[in-house]
Design a protein around this motif. Structure first.
Motif, PDB file in Angstrom:
ATOM      1  N   ALA A 124      -7.227 -20.070  60.927  1.00 39.71           N
ATOM      2  CA  ALA A 124      -6.249 -20.169  62.111  1.00 39.71           C
ATOM      3  C   ALA A 124      -5.307 -19.008  61.642  1.00 39.71           C
ATOM      4  CB  ALA A 124      -5.583 -21.561  62.351  1.00 39.71           C
ATOM      5  N   ALA A 125      -4.456 -18.641  62.551  1.00 36.61           N
ATOM      6  CA  ALA A 125      -3.373 -17.720  62.261  1.00 36.61           C
ATOM      7  C   ALA A 125      -2.022 -17.864  63.085  1.00 36.61           C
ATOM      8  CB  ALA A 125      -3.932 -16.539  62.704  1.00 36.61           C
ATOM      9  N   ASN A 154       8.565 -15.906  56.503  1.00 38.49           N
ATOM     10  CA  ASN A 154       8.189 -16.134  54.922  1.00 38.49           C
ATOM     11  C   ASN A 154       8.199 -17.548  54.398  1.00 38.49           C
ATOM     12  OD1 ASN A 154       8.072 -13.247  54.728  1.00 38.49           O
ATOM     13  ND2 ASN A 154      10.053 -13.100  54.291  1.00 38.49           N
ATOM     14  N   ALA A 155       8.943 -18.396  54.874  1.00 35.40           N
ATOM     15  CA  ALA A 155       8.963 -19.757  54.514  1.00 35.40           C
ATOM     16  C   ALA A 155       7.549 -20.630  55.333  1.00 35.40           C
ATOM     17  CB  ALA A 155      10.078 -20.266  54.814  1.00 35.40           C
ATOM     18  N   LEU A 156       7.441 -20.349  56.206  1.00 33.45           N
ATOM     19  CA  LEU A 156       6.301 -20.876  57.056  1.00 33.45           C
ATOM     20  C   LEU A 156       4.982 -20.483  56.360  1.00 33.45           C
ATOM     21  CD1 LEU A 156       7.348 -20.426  60.698  1.00 33.45           C
ATOM     22  CD2 LEU A 156       6.845 -22.633  59.542  1.00 33.45           C
ATOM     23  N   ARG A 157       5.015 -19.174  56.127  1.00 35.59           N
ATOM     24  CA  ARG A 157       3.612 -18.667  55.203  1.00 35.59           C
ATOM     25  C   ARG A 157       3.364 -19.508  54.103  1.00 35.59           C
ATOM     26  NH1 ARG A 157       5.359 -13.698  54.520  1.00 35.59           N
ATOM     27  NH2 ARG A 157       4.567 -13.139  56.691  1.00 35.59           N
ATOM     28  N   LEU A 158       4.416 -19.823  53.090  1.00 37.53           N
ATOM     29  CA  LEU A 158       4.248 -20.528  52.167  1.00 37.53           C
ATOM     30  C   LEU A 158       3.717 -22.024  52.425  1.00 37.53           C
ATOM     31  CD1 LEU A 158       7.255 -19.320  49.944  1.00 37.53           C
ATOM     32  CD2 LEU A 158       5.031 -18.527  49.939  1.00 37.53           C
ATOM     33  N   ALA A 161       0.075 -21.611  53.889  1.00 37.79           N
ATOM     34  CA  ALA A 161      -1.068 -21.259  53.193  1.00 37.79           C
ATOM     35  C   ALA A 161      -1.884 -22.290  52.454  1.00 37.79           C
ATOM     36  CB  ALA A 161      -0.518 -20.131  52.079  1.00 37.79           C
ATOM     37  N   PRO A 162      -1.405 -23.411  52.152  1.00 39.54           N
ATOM     38  CA  PRO A 162      -2.401 -24.569  51.306  1.00 39.54           C
ATOM     39  C   PRO A 162      -3.449 -25.086  52.393  1.00 39.54           C
ATOM     40  CG  PRO A 162      -0.240 -24.677  50.665  1.00 39.54           C
ATOM     41  CD  PRO A 162      -0.136 -23.553  51.680  1.00 39.54           C
ATOM     42  N   VAL A 167      -0.323 -16.493  58.201  1.00 40.28           N
ATOM     43  CA  VAL A 167       0.904 -16.276  59.038  1.00 40.28           C
ATOM     44  C   VAL A 167       1.060 -14.715  58.812  1.00 40.28           C
ATOM     45  CG1 VAL A 167       3.446 -17.015  58.980  1.00 40.28           C
ATOM     46  CG2 VAL A 167       1.850 -18.503  58.554  1.00 40.28           C
ATOM     47  N   THR A 168       1.232 -13.975  59.763  1.00 41.38           N
ATOM     48  CA  THR A 168       1.351 -12.506  59.737  1.00 41.38           C
ATOM     49  C   THR A 168       2.712 -12.077  60.391  1.00 41.38           C
ATOM     50  OG1 THR A 168      -0.869 -12.203  59.642  1.00 41.38           O
ATOM     51  CG2 THR A 168       0.362 -10.349  60.586  1.00 41.38           C
ATOM     52  N   GLY A 169       3.950 -11.396  60.026  1.00 37.05           N
ATOM     53  CA  GLY A 169       4.834 -11.137  60.563  1.00 37.05           C
ATOM     54  C   GLY A 169       4.819  -9.653  60.735  1.00 37.05           C
ATOM     55  N   VAL A 170       5.106  -9.303  61.801  1.00 40.32           N
ATOM     56  CA  VAL A 170       5.219  -7.921  62.585  1.00 40.32           C
ATOM     57  C   VAL A 170       6.433  -7.336  62.636  1.00 40.32           C
ATOM     58  CG1 VAL A 170       4.193  -6.528  64.498  1.00 40.32           C
ATOM     59  CG2 VAL A 170       3.001  -8.528  63.873  1.00 40.32           C
TER      60      VAL A 170
END
Length: 235
Positions: A124-125, A154-158, A161-162, A167-170
Motif C-alpha cells: 500500500a501507498a 513525515n509523522a504519518l510515514r513513521l 511504516a511498521p 508514504v511519499t511526499g511530493v
C-alpha cells in the motif's frame, strides 16, 4: 514495494489537471480500478474508473468514501486550493482558516480515515502532494498550509511504516494547470509530474522532488536564512 499493477487507487481532486493525469497514468501502469473523487465527480467513460463523491473538508463525506472504497491500496491526496492573496496580513481570518482546512486538515483527515484500509493492504501507498511552497514562504497561508502538511506527512510515514505502507511526499513548483494560470514562470506538464511521482512510488521513494526549482530550494535550506530570502540580506 508498491506497484500500480492491479492496484486500487483513490485520487482526491480528480477533476483537475493533476488529478486527471493521476487517473490516466495509474490505469496506463496497470491499476485495476481508480476511484476518481471530487465534490461533483464527472463521468469518465471507462468502467475501470469509479466516480466518487468526496468533499475532503466534510467528515461525513470522508466516512462515506471509506465505506465505498474499502479496497483501496493507494491513496493520492491531491485536492487543494489557493487563498485569494499571498499576504498573511491582508487576508481575512476566514480565508486563512479556509485554506488551512483544504490544504492541511482535509488531507490529514482523509489519510487518517483510510489508514486502516491501507494497513490491511499489501504493497500500500499514501501520496501527499506538497509544494516547493512547503519550504519557502512566498505564498502566505498557502505556504504555511503546505509546510504543515509536509510535517504531517513525515509523522504519518513513521506511524505507517511498521505496517508496510509507503508514504511519499511530493514537492513541485508551478504546474501547467488552471491553478497556476496566473503565473508566467516555467511550468511542469501535469503528465510529467505524475510520471515522476509514480516512478518514485514504484521505486519505494519516501520523497519526490519533481522539478529544478524544488531541488534548488531544498538544497538551500541548510544555508543562512538570507540566502533563501535574498530580500533580507543586509548591506
Amino acid at each position: 514495494m508498491p506497484a500500480l499493477t492491479d492496484a486500487i487507487v483513490l485520487v482526491t481532486g480528480a477533476n483537475g489537471g493533476i488529478g486527471s493525469a493521476f487517473v490516466a497514468e495509474a490505469l496506463n501502469r496497470g491499476a485495476a480500478k481508480v476511484y476518481a473523487s471530487a465534490r461533483t465527480p464527472r463521468e469518465w467513460g471507462d468502467e475501470r474508473i469509479v466516480p466518487l463523491t468526496l468533499d475532503v473538508t466534510d467528515s461525513a463525506s470522508i466516512k462515506a468514501a471509506v465505506e465505498t472504497a474499502g479496497d483501496v491500496t493507494m491513496l493520492i491526496n491531491n485536492a487543494g486550493g489557493l487563498p485569494p492573496t499571498a499576504s498573511l496580513l491582508d487576508i481575512s481570518e476566514d480565508d486563512i482558516r479556509r485554506n488551512m482546512e483544504i490544504n492541511f486538515f482535509a488531507p490529514l483527515a482523509v489519510a487518517r480515515a483510510f489508514a486502516p484500509t491501507l494497513r490491511r493492504a499489501t504493497g500500500a501507498a499514501l501520496i501527499d502532494m506538497h509544494s516547493v511552497a512547503s519550504w519557502v514562504a512566498f505564498g502566505g497561508v498557502y505556504s504555511a498550509s503546505k509546510a504543515a502538511l509536509w510535517s504531517a506527512t513525515n509523522a504519518l510515514r513513521l506511524e505507517l511504516a511498521p505496517s508496510g505502507v509507503l508514504v511519499t511526499g511530493v514537492h513541485v513548483g508551478y504546474v501547467d494547470t488552471a491553478m497556476a494560470a496566473h503565473s508566467q514562470d516555467a511550468k511542469m506538464r501535469p503528465e510529467d509530474l505524475v510520471a515522476a511521482v509514480l516512478d518514485g512510488v514504484e521505486a519505494d521513494s519516501y520523497e519526490v522532488v519533481a522539478d529544478e526549482l524544488s531541488t534548488q530550494v531544498k538544497a538551500g535550506l541548510a544555508a543562512p536564512i538570507e540566502a533563501l530570502y535574498t530580500q533580507l540580506a543586509r548591506p
